[in-house]
Design an enzyme around this catalytic site. Structure first.
Site, PDB file in Angstrom:
ATOM      1  N   GLU A  39       0.834  -1.210   0.000  1.00  0.00           N
ATOM      2  CA  GLU A  39       0.000   0.000   0.000  1.00  0.00           C
ATOM      3  C   GLU A  39       0.866   1.255   0.000  1.00  0.00           C
ATOM      4  OE1 GLU A  39      -2.972   2.104  -0.691  1.00  0.00           O
ATOM      5  OE2 GLU A  39      -3.560   0.055  -0.172  1.00  0.00           O
ATOM      6  N   GLU A  46       1.721   6.527  -6.988  1.00  0.00           N
ATOM      7  CA  GLU A  46       0.667   7.446  -7.434  1.00  0.00           C
ATOM      8  C   GLU A  46       1.094   8.896  -7.276  1.00  0.00           C
ATOM      9  OE1 GLU A  46      -3.150   6.613  -5.764  1.00  0.00           O
ATOM     10  OE2 GLU A  46      -3.290   4.663  -6.766  1.00  0.00           O
TER      11      GLU A  46
END
Length: 92
Positions: A39, A46
């Site tokens: 994660e 991102e």
């Protein structure tokens, strides 16, 4: 990340309740660390993609989708580990 942290707390609660020891706890810790690490890498990727390519680009979308897919695969694997560690205990 919040969902993964809540799930980790639940897994640790079950580990405490069912008194997991040794290898079982090690596998649980490594599995949770793997999901959280995936994660974090996804979030970092991102952020970098958004910084480099603020406008829409198909390759930027592909990179984000692949990173999210890696998190999904790790989370599904964690469910499998949870089933192996807790399945028989929860079904009694």
């Amino acid at each position: 990340m919040k969902v993964h942290l809540v799930a980790a707390c639940g897994a640790f609660g079950l580990a405490w309740q069912y008194e997991l020891h040794g290898i079982e706890l090690g596998v649980l810790f490594l599995t949770i660390a793997g999901v959280l690490t995936a994660e974090l890498f996804n979030t970092a990727l991102e952020a970098v993609v958004d910084r480099i390519s603020p406008e829409f680009h198909p390759l930027a979308k592909l990179a984000k989708d692949i990173a999210a897919g890696a998190v999904l695969i790790q989370a599904i694997a964690a469910l499998g580990v949870g089933y192996v560690l807790f399945g028989d205990k929860l079904l009694k």
